[in-house]
Enzyme design. Structure first.
Site, mmCIF file in Angstrom:
data_model
loop_
_atom_site.group_PDB
_atom_site.id
_atom_site.type_symbol
_atom_site.label_atom_id
_atom_site.label_comp_id
_atom_site.label_asym_id
_atom_site.label_seq_id
_atom_site.Cartn_x
_atom_site.Cartn_y
_atom_site.Cartn_z
ATOM 1 N N CYS A 145 2.762 -21.322 -18.596
ATOM 2 C CA CYS A 145 4.152 -21.209 -18.133
ATOM 3 C C CYS A 145 5.171 -21.222 -19.266
ATOM 4 O O CYS A 145 6.380 -21.192 -19.012
ATOM 5 C CB CYS A 145 4.454 -22.344 -17.153
ATOM 6 S SG CYS A 145 3.506 -22.240 -15.629
ATOM 7 N N TYR A 193 -0.555 -20.192 -35.621
ATOM 8 C CA TYR A 193 -0.983 -21.097 -36.682
ATOM 9 C C TYR A 193 -1.636 -20.393 -37.859
ATOM 10 O O TYR A 193 -1.615 -20.897 -38.976
ATOM 11 C CB TYR A 193 -1.927 -22.156 -36.105
ATOM 12 C CG TYR A 193 -1.299 -22.966 -35.006
ATOM 13 C CD1 TYR A 193 -0.121 -23.681 -35.237
ATOM 14 C CD2 TYR A 193 -1.842 -23.011 -33.734
ATOM 15 C CE1 TYR A 193 0.481 -24.411 -34.233
ATOM 16 C CE2 TYR A 193 -1.249 -23.743 -32.716
ATOM 17 C CZ TYR A 193 -0.085 -24.441 -32.976
ATOM 18 O OH TYR A 193 0.509 -25.167 -31.972
#
EC number: 4.1.1.17
Length: 433
Positions: free
Chosen positions: A378, A342
Protein backbone atom coordinates in the site's frame (compact mmCIF):
# COMPACT_ATOMS: atom_id res chain seq x y z
CA UNK A 1 17.21 -17.54 5.73
CA UNK A 2 16.28 -18.65 2.22
CA UNK A 3 13.06 -19.83 0.66
CA UNK A 4 11.96 -23.25 -0.51
CA UNK A 5 13.65 -24.82 -3.51
CA UNK A 6 11.63 -26.77 -6.06
CA UNK A 7 13.42 -29.25 -8.31
CA UNK A 8 11.52 -30.11 -11.48
CA UNK A 9 12.08 -33.59 -12.93
CA UNK A 10 14.82 -33.97 -15.52
CA UNK A 11 18.05 -35.86 -16.16
CA UNK A 12 20.46 -37.05 -13.53
CA UNK A 13 22.47 -33.93 -12.58
CA UNK A 14 25.74 -35.80 -12.21
CA UNK A 15 25.49 -36.83 -15.85
CA UNK A 16 24.55 -33.30 -16.91
CA UNK A 17 27.76 -31.79 -15.58
CA UNK A 18 30.14 -34.67 -16.27
CA UNK A 19 31.28 -33.31 -19.63
CA UNK A 20 31.32 -29.74 -18.37
CA UNK A 21 33.66 -30.05 -15.41
CA UNK A 22 35.30 -33.39 -16.15
CA UNK A 23 34.55 -35.89 -13.45
CA UNK A 24 34.56 -35.65 -9.69
CA UNK A 25 31.65 -34.51 -7.56
CA UNK A 26 28.98 -32.71 -9.53
CA UNK A 27 28.17 -29.16 -8.42
CA UNK A 28 24.68 -29.59 -9.81
CA UNK A 29 24.24 -32.74 -7.77
CA UNK A 30 25.35 -30.81 -4.72
CA UNK A 31 22.83 -28.09 -5.44
CA UNK A 32 20.01 -30.51 -6.09
CA UNK A 33 20.75 -32.48 -2.93
CA UNK A 34 18.98 -29.74 -0.98
CA UNK A 35 15.70 -31.11 0.39
CA UNK A 36 16.77 -34.62 -0.59
CA UNK A 37 16.03 -34.20 -4.30
CA UNK A 38 18.31 -35.11 -7.18
CA UNK A 39 16.94 -33.71 -10.43
CA UNK A 40 17.14 -30.52 -12.45
CA UNK A 41 15.99 -29.49 -15.93
CA UNK A 42 18.73 -29.44 -18.61
CA UNK A 43 18.09 -26.76 -21.24
CA UNK A 44 19.69 -24.84 -24.03
CA UNK A 45 20.28 -21.30 -22.83
CA UNK A 46 17.61 -19.86 -25.12
CA UNK A 47 15.05 -22.34 -23.74
CA UNK A 48 14.89 -20.79 -20.28
CA UNK A 49 11.87 -18.76 -21.30
CA UNK A 50 10.05 -21.92 -22.37
CA UNK A 51 10.96 -23.48 -19.03
CA UNK A 52 9.42 -20.54 -17.19
CA UNK A 53 6.30 -20.84 -19.33
CA UNK A 54 6.04 -24.50 -18.41
CA UNK A 55 6.20 -23.61 -14.73
CA UNK A 56 3.52 -20.97 -15.17
CA UNK A 57 1.16 -23.22 -17.10
CA UNK A 58 1.77 -26.53 -15.31
CA UNK A 59 2.70 -25.68 -11.74
CA UNK A 60 1.12 -22.37 -10.89
CA UNK A 61 -2.28 -22.40 -12.56
CA UNK A 62 -4.01 -21.71 -9.27
CA UNK A 63 -1.37 -20.12 -7.07
CA UNK A 64 0.08 -17.62 -9.53
CA UNK A 65 2.77 -16.74 -6.98
CA UNK A 66 6.10 -15.16 -7.98
CA UNK A 67 9.01 -17.52 -8.40
CA UNK A 68 12.69 -17.57 -9.29
CA UNK A 69 14.60 -19.73 -11.73
CA UNK A 70 18.22 -20.37 -10.78
CA UNK A 71 20.31 -21.31 -13.82
CA UNK A 72 23.05 -23.59 -12.53
CA UNK A 73 24.67 -23.56 -15.96
CA UNK A 74 25.19 -19.82 -15.66
CA UNK A 75 26.88 -20.33 -12.28
CA UNK A 76 29.23 -22.93 -13.74
CA UNK A 77 30.04 -20.58 -16.63
CA UNK A 78 30.77 -17.71 -14.25
CA UNK A 79 33.08 -19.86 -12.14
CA UNK A 80 34.92 -20.91 -15.30
CA UNK A 81 35.31 -17.23 -16.21
CA UNK A 82 36.64 -16.44 -12.73
CA UNK A 83 39.18 -19.25 -12.78
CA UNK A 84 40.32 -18.29 -16.26
CA UNK A 85 40.72 -14.57 -15.54
CA UNK A 86 41.91 -14.74 -11.91
CA UNK A 87 43.34 -18.24 -11.44
CA UNK A 88 45.39 -17.29 -8.38
CA UNK A 89 42.59 -15.54 -6.49
CA UNK A 90 40.23 -17.74 -4.53
CA UNK A 91 36.66 -16.43 -4.27
CA UNK A 92 34.97 -16.17 -0.89
CA UNK A 93 31.38 -15.63 -2.03
CA UNK A 94 29.59 -12.85 -0.12
CA UNK A 95 26.65 -14.69 1.43
CA UNK A 96 24.73 -11.47 2.05
CA UNK A 97 24.28 -11.05 -1.71
CA UNK A 98 22.03 -14.10 -2.08
CA UNK A 99 21.91 -16.98 0.44
CA UNK A 100 19.81 -19.38 -1.68
CA UNK A 101 20.90 -22.84 -0.41
CA UNK A 102 21.19 -24.55 -3.80
CA UNK A 103 23.24 -21.62 -5.05
CA UNK A 104 25.63 -21.81 -2.10
CA UNK A 105 25.92 -25.56 -2.54
CA UNK A 106 26.95 -25.38 -6.18
CA UNK A 107 29.48 -22.63 -5.41
CA UNK A 108 30.92 -24.74 -2.61
CA UNK A 109 31.20 -27.79 -4.86
CA UNK A 110 33.14 -25.72 -7.41
CA UNK A 111 35.65 -24.59 -4.80
CA UNK A 112 34.31 -21.27 -3.57
CA UNK A 113 34.75 -20.32 0.05
CA UNK A 114 32.45 -17.89 1.86
CA UNK A 115 32.42 -14.36 3.24
CA UNK A 116 30.05 -14.15 6.21
CA UNK A 117 29.08 -10.97 8.03
CA UNK A 118 27.21 -12.31 11.07
CA UNK A 119 26.63 -15.28 13.33
CA UNK A 120 23.46 -16.12 11.39
CA UNK A 121 25.33 -16.28 8.09
CA UNK A 122 28.06 -18.44 9.64
CA UNK A 123 25.47 -20.80 11.09
CA UNK A 124 23.74 -21.01 7.74
CA UNK A 125 26.91 -21.84 5.81
CA UNK A 126 27.97 -24.42 8.39
CA UNK A 127 24.51 -26.03 8.18
CA UNK A 128 25.24 -26.82 4.52
CA UNK A 129 28.19 -28.97 5.57
CA UNK A 130 30.84 -26.37 4.73
CA UNK A 131 33.82 -26.37 7.10
CA UNK A 132 34.64 -23.28 9.20
CA UNK A 133 38.12 -22.93 7.69
CA UNK A 134 36.39 -21.94 4.43
CA UNK A 135 34.81 -18.86 6.01
CA UNK A 136 36.16 -15.35 6.47
CA UNK A 137 34.21 -13.32 9.04
CA UNK A 138 34.47 -10.17 6.93
CA UNK A 139 32.72 -7.67 9.16
CA UNK A 140 35.10 -5.11 10.72
CA UNK A 141 32.65 -4.32 13.54
CA UNK A 142 31.12 -7.41 15.12
CA UNK A 143 28.91 -7.92 18.19
CA UNK A 144 30.85 -9.58 21.00
CA UNK A 145 28.37 -12.47 20.98
CA UNK A 146 29.20 -13.13 17.32
CA UNK A 147 32.93 -13.15 18.06
CA UNK A 148 32.35 -15.65 20.87
CA UNK A 149 30.37 -17.84 18.49
CA UNK A 150 33.07 -17.66 15.80
CA UNK A 151 35.65 -18.81 18.34
CA UNK A 152 33.40 -21.67 19.41
CA UNK A 153 32.85 -23.04 15.90
CA UNK A 154 36.38 -22.42 14.61
CA UNK A 155 35.96 -19.48 12.23
CA UNK A 156 39.44 -18.07 12.70
CA UNK A 157 39.88 -15.40 10.03
CA UNK A 158 38.29 -11.98 10.46
CA UNK A 159 38.68 -8.29 9.66
CA UNK A 160 39.12 -5.19 11.81
CA UNK A 161 39.59 -1.44 11.36
CA UNK A 162 39.44 -0.03 14.91
CA UNK A 163 41.19 -0.41 18.24
CA UNK A 164 37.92 -1.33 19.94
CA UNK A 165 37.63 -4.32 17.63
CA UNK A 166 41.12 -5.38 18.66
CA UNK A 167 40.08 -5.36 22.31
CA UNK A 168 36.93 -7.41 21.62
CA UNK A 169 38.87 -10.00 19.62
CA UNK A 170 41.65 -10.20 22.21
CA UNK A 171 39.05 -10.87 24.91
CA UNK A 172 36.89 -13.40 23.08
CA UNK A 173 38.88 -14.94 20.22
CA UNK A 174 42.63 -14.43 20.74
CA UNK A 175 43.49 -17.28 18.34
CA UNK A 176 41.81 -15.49 15.47
CA UNK A 177 43.90 -14.26 12.55
CA UNK A 178 43.19 -10.66 11.57
CA UNK A 179 43.03 -8.82 8.28
CA UNK A 180 43.39 -5.06 8.60
CA UNK A 181 40.63 -3.47 6.52
CA UNK A 182 41.87 -0.31 4.82
CA UNK A 183 39.91 2.37 3.03
CA UNK A 184 40.74 2.72 -0.68
CA UNK A 185 41.54 6.29 -1.59
CA UNK A 186 39.22 5.92 -4.59
CA UNK A 187 35.77 4.40 -4.12
CA UNK A 188 35.56 3.63 -7.83
CA UNK A 189 32.34 5.64 -8.26
CA UNK A 190 30.51 2.52 -7.12
CA UNK A 191 26.74 2.51 -6.75
CA UNK A 192 27.23 1.30 -3.18
CA UNK A 193 30.48 2.76 -1.78
CA UNK A 194 31.96 1.13 1.32
CA UNK A 195 34.52 3.76 2.27
CA UNK A 196 32.22 6.04 4.29
CA UNK A 197 31.62 3.23 6.79
CA UNK A 198 34.62 0.88 6.75
CA UNK A 199 38.37 0.95 6.34
CA UNK A 200 41.37 2.40 8.15
CA UNK A 201 42.77 5.70 6.89
CA UNK A 202 46.49 5.82 6.03
CA UNK A 203 47.34 7.63 9.26
CA UNK A 204 45.46 4.97 11.27
CA UNK A 205 47.36 1.98 9.88
CA UNK A 206 50.41 2.19 12.15
CA UNK A 207 48.40 2.63 15.39
CA UNK A 208 46.05 -0.22 14.47
CA UNK A 209 48.93 -2.57 13.71
CA UNK A 210 50.60 -1.60 16.98
CA UNK A 211 47.34 -2.18 18.87
CA UNK A 212 47.07 -5.72 17.51
CA UNK A 213 50.75 -6.32 18.20
CA UNK A 214 50.38 -5.14 21.79
CA UNK A 215 47.36 -7.43 22.18
CA UNK A 216 49.47 -10.35 20.90
CA UNK A 217 47.09 -10.94 18.03
CA UNK A 218 48.21 -12.19 14.64
CA UNK A 219 47.59 -9.82 11.75
CA UNK A 220 47.84 -12.11 8.74
CA UNK A 221 47.18 -9.55 6.05
CA UNK A 222 45.13 -6.75 4.58
CA UNK A 223 41.66 -6.40 3.11
CA UNK A 224 39.83 -3.66 1.24
CA UNK A 225 36.61 -3.17 -0.75
CA UNK A 226 36.33 -0.64 -3.58
CA UNK A 227 32.52 -0.62 -3.42
CA UNK A 228 29.78 -2.61 -5.05
CA UNK A 229 28.26 -2.22 -8.50
CA UNK A 230 29.77 -0.48 -11.54
CA UNK A 231 32.96 0.43 -9.70
CA UNK A 232 35.88 1.89 -11.66
CA UNK A 233 38.49 -0.85 -12.01
CA UNK A 234 41.27 1.70 -11.56
CA UNK A 235 40.32 1.80 -7.88
CA UNK A 236 41.97 -1.61 -7.50
CA UNK A 237 45.31 -0.14 -8.57
CA UNK A 238 45.46 2.35 -5.72
CA UNK A 239 44.02 -0.06 -3.16
CA UNK A 240 46.56 -2.78 -3.92
CA UNK A 241 49.39 -0.25 -3.77
CA UNK A 242 48.11 0.91 -0.37
CA UNK A 243 47.90 -2.69 0.82
CA UNK A 244 51.57 -3.19 -0.05
CA UNK A 245 52.44 -0.20 2.13
CA UNK A 246 50.62 -1.86 5.04
CA UNK A 247 52.65 -5.04 4.50
CA UNK A 248 55.82 -2.94 4.62
CA UNK A 249 54.71 -1.07 7.74
CA UNK A 250 54.02 -4.36 9.53
CA UNK A 251 57.48 -5.62 8.58
CA UNK A 252 59.09 -2.45 9.97
CA UNK A 253 57.23 -3.00 13.24
CA UNK A 254 58.73 -6.47 13.52
CA UNK A 255 55.39 -8.21 13.14
CA UNK A 256 55.03 -11.69 11.67
CA UNK A 257 55.17 -11.76 7.89
CA UNK A 258 51.78 -11.05 6.34
CA UNK A 259 50.54 -13.83 4.08
CA UNK A 260 46.99 -12.87 3.00
CA UNK A 261 45.65 -10.17 0.70
CA UNK A 262 41.88 -9.81 0.39
CA UNK A 263 40.97 -7.70 -2.64
CA UNK A 264 37.31 -7.54 -1.62
CA UNK A 265 34.31 -7.39 -3.92
CA UNK A 266 32.84 -5.03 -6.46
CA UNK A 267 33.21 -7.47 -9.35
CA UNK A 268 30.46 -7.50 -11.98
CA UNK A 269 30.13 -10.09 -14.74
CA UNK A 270 30.65 -9.22 -18.39
CA UNK A 271 33.05 -6.67 -19.87
CA UNK A 272 33.55 -4.91 -16.53
CA UNK A 273 34.91 -8.12 -15.03
CA UNK A 274 37.45 -8.50 -17.81
CA UNK A 275 38.63 -4.94 -17.23
CA UNK A 276 38.75 -5.42 -13.46
CA UNK A 277 40.71 -8.67 -13.75
CA UNK A 278 43.33 -7.00 -15.94
CA UNK A 279 43.66 -4.13 -13.44
CA UNK A 280 43.95 -6.47 -10.45
CA UNK A 281 46.58 -8.69 -12.08
CA UNK A 282 48.57 -5.68 -13.22
CA UNK A 283 48.61 -4.18 -9.73
CA UNK A 284 49.49 -7.49 -8.10
CA UNK A 285 52.41 -7.97 -10.48
CA UNK A 286 53.63 -4.45 -9.79
CA UNK A 287 53.37 -4.54 -6.00
CA UNK A 288 53.35 -8.19 -4.88
CA UNK A 289 55.46 -9.99 -7.48
CA UNK A 290 58.06 -10.53 -4.75
CA UNK A 291 55.52 -12.40 -2.55
CA UNK A 292 55.27 -15.86 -4.16
CA UNK A 293 53.76 -17.41 -1.02
CA UNK A 294 51.00 -14.81 -0.77
CA UNK A 295 47.44 -16.12 -0.50
CA UNK A 296 45.09 -13.85 -2.44
CA UNK A 297 41.35 -13.99 -1.86
CA UNK A 298 38.34 -11.95 -2.96
CA UNK A 299 34.74 -11.46 -1.84
CA UNK A 300 32.61 -11.47 -5.01
CA UNK A 301 28.85 -11.40 -4.56
CA UNK A 302 26.98 -9.99 -7.53
CA UNK A 303 29.51 -11.45 -9.99
CA UNK A 304 28.14 -14.94 -9.30
CA UNK A 305 24.58 -14.12 -8.27
CA UNK A 306 23.22 -11.35 -10.47
CA UNK A 307 22.77 -13.05 -13.84
CA UNK A 308 22.05 -16.54 -12.48
CA UNK A 309 18.54 -15.72 -11.22
CA UNK A 310 15.40 -14.71 -13.12
CA UNK A 311 12.23 -13.56 -11.35
CA UNK A 312 8.70 -14.15 -12.65
CA UNK A 313 5.79 -12.08 -11.28
CA UNK A 314 2.05 -12.04 -11.93
CA UNK A 315 0.03 -8.98 -12.88
CA UNK A 316 -2.59 -8.70 -10.14
CA UNK A 317 -4.13 -5.34 -11.07
CA UNK A 318 -4.49 -2.92 -13.98
CA UNK A 319 -5.56 0.67 -14.58
CA UNK A 320 -5.78 2.62 -17.85
CA UNK A 321 -5.40 6.42 -17.92
CA UNK A 322 -5.41 7.53 -21.53
CA UNK A 323 -2.28 6.13 -23.14
CA UNK A 324 -0.77 5.28 -19.75
CA UNK A 325 -0.97 1.68 -18.58
CA UNK A 326 -0.56 0.95 -14.88
CA UNK A 327 0.00 -2.58 -13.61
CA UNK A 328 0.31 -4.03 -10.12
CA UNK A 329 2.49 -7.13 -9.69
CA UNK A 330 2.88 -9.51 -6.74
CA UNK A 331 6.45 -8.57 -5.87
CA UNK A 332 7.93 -5.12 -5.37
CA UNK A 333 10.28 -2.76 -3.57
CA UNK A 334 9.59 -4.29 -0.18
CA UNK A 335 10.38 -7.70 -1.64
CA UNK A 336 12.78 -8.77 -4.38
CA UNK A 337 12.80 -5.31 -5.97
CA UNK A 338 14.34 -3.69 -2.90
CA UNK A 339 17.49 -3.69 -5.03
CA UNK A 340 16.04 -0.62 -6.78
CA UNK A 341 16.27 1.31 -3.50
CA UNK A 342 19.18 -0.20 -1.62
CA UNK A 343 21.37 -1.42 -4.46
CA UNK A 344 20.49 1.45 -6.83
CA UNK A 345 19.68 -1.17 -9.47
CA UNK A 346 17.78 -0.74 -12.72
CA UNK A 347 15.40 -3.58 -13.50
CA UNK A 348 13.98 -4.62 -16.87
CA UNK A 349 10.76 -6.50 -17.57
CA UNK A 350 9.75 -8.92 -20.32
CA UNK A 351 6.05 -9.75 -20.79
CA UNK A 352 4.65 -13.27 -20.89
CA UNK A 353 1.05 -12.76 -21.95
CA UNK A 354 -0.09 -16.28 -21.07
CA UNK A 355 -3.70 -15.18 -20.62
CA UNK A 356 -4.30 -12.37 -23.09
CA UNK A 357 -2.12 -13.37 -26.05
CA UNK A 358 -1.34 -17.08 -25.98
CA UNK A 359 -0.45 -17.18 -29.67
CA UNK A 360 2.27 -14.56 -29.09
CA UNK A 361 3.13 -14.70 -25.40
CA UNK A 362 6.17 -12.44 -25.71
CA UNK A 363 4.05 -9.88 -27.58
CA UNK A 364 6.61 -9.55 -30.35
CA UNK A 365 5.65 -6.73 -32.72
CA UNK A 366 2.80 -5.56 -30.49
CA UNK A 367 2.13 -1.88 -29.88
CA UNK A 368 3.66 -0.64 -26.64
CA UNK A 369 2.44 1.96 -24.18
CA UNK A 370 4.09 4.13 -21.52
CA UNK A 371 3.73 2.00 -18.42
CA UNK A 372 4.05 2.21 -14.66
CA UNK A 373 4.55 -1.01 -12.70
CA UNK A 374 3.67 -0.98 -9.00
CA UNK A 375 4.52 -3.50 -6.31
CA UNK A 376 1.74 -5.04 -4.21
CA UNK A 377 2.04 -3.04 -0.98
CA UNK A 378 0.00 0.00 0.00
CA UNK A 379 3.03 2.31 -0.03
CA UNK A 380 3.16 4.64 -3.05
CA UNK A 381 6.95 4.33 -2.89
CA UNK A 382 6.49 0.74 -4.03
CA UNK A 383 6.91 1.58 -7.72
CA UNK A 384 9.08 -0.79 -9.74
CA UNK A 385 9.07 0.93 -13.17
CA UNK A 386 8.00 4.31 -14.53
CA UNK A 387 7.74 5.46 -18.16
CA UNK A 388 8.56 1.95 -19.29
CA UNK A 389 7.36 0.66 -22.65
CA UNK A 390 5.23 -2.49 -22.45
CA UNK A 391 2.49 -3.98 -24.63
CA UNK A 392 -1.14 -4.19 -23.58
CA UNK A 393 -1.39 -6.81 -20.83
CA UNK A 394 -4.12 -8.14 -18.58
CA UNK A 395 -4.50 -9.38 -15.01
CA UNK A 396 -2.93 -12.86 -14.66
CA UNK A 397 -0.39 -12.20 -17.40
CA UNK A 398 3.22 -12.29 -16.20
CA UNK A 399 6.24 -9.98 -16.15
CA UNK A 400 9.67 -11.61 -16.07
CA UNK A 401 12.74 -9.82 -14.70
CA UNK A 402 16.22 -11.14 -15.65
CA UNK A 403 19.41 -10.55 -13.66
CA UNK A 404 17.64 -10.61 -10.30
CA UNK A 405 20.13 -12.53 -8.17
CA UNK A 406 22.08 -9.78 -6.40
CA UNK A 407 20.71 -8.14 -3.26
CA UNK A 408 17.09 -8.97 -4.11
CA UNK A 409 15.22 -11.55 -2.04
CA UNK A 410 18.07 -11.54 0.47
CA UNK A 411 17.07 -8.06 1.67
CA UNK A 412 13.31 -8.40 1.15
CA UNK A 413 10.73 -8.03 3.90
CA UNK A 414 7.24 -9.27 4.67
CA UNK A 415 5.75 -5.77 4.83
CA UNK A 416 1.97 -5.63 4.41
CA UNK A 417 1.91 -9.42 4.72
CA UNK A 418 3.53 -10.04 1.34
CA UNK A 419 5.94 -12.83 2.23
CA UNK A 420 9.19 -12.47 0.31
CA UNK A 421 10.75 -15.44 2.08
CA UNK A 422 8.01 -17.69 0.67
CA UNK A 423 9.03 -17.11 -2.96
CA UNK A 424 10.17 -20.45 -4.36
CA UNK A 425 13.19 -21.15 -6.55
CA UNK A 426 13.19 -23.63 -9.46
CA UNK A 427 16.45 -25.08 -10.74
CA UNK A 428 17.55 -25.41 -14.35
CA UNK A 429 20.85 -26.12 -16.06
CA UNK A 430 21.37 -24.27 -19.33
CA UNK A 431 23.94 -25.08 -21.98
CA UNK A 432 25.33 -22.40 -24.31
CA UNK A 433 23.12 -22.03 -27.36
Amino acid sequence: MAGQTIIVSGLNPAAILQSTIGGGASPTAAAAAENGTRKVIPLSRDALQDFMLSIITQKLQDEKQPFYVLDLGEVVSLMDQWKSALPNIRPFYAVKCNPEPSFLSILSAMGSNFDCASRAEIEYVLSLGISPDRIVFANPCKPESDIIFAAKVGVNLTTYDSEDEVYKIRKHHPKSELLLRIKPMLDGNARCPMGPKYGALPEEVDPLLRAAQAARLTVSGVSFHIGSGDADSNAYLGAIAAAKEVFETAAKLGMSKMTVLDVGGGFTSGHQFTTAAVAVKSALKQHFDDEPELTIIAEPGRFFAETAFTLATTIIGKRVRGELREYWINDGLYGSMNCVLYDHATVNATPLAVLSNRSNVTCGGSKTFPTTVFGPTCDALDTVLRDYQLPELQVNDWLVFPNMGAYTKAAGSNFNGFNTSAIVTHLAYSYPS
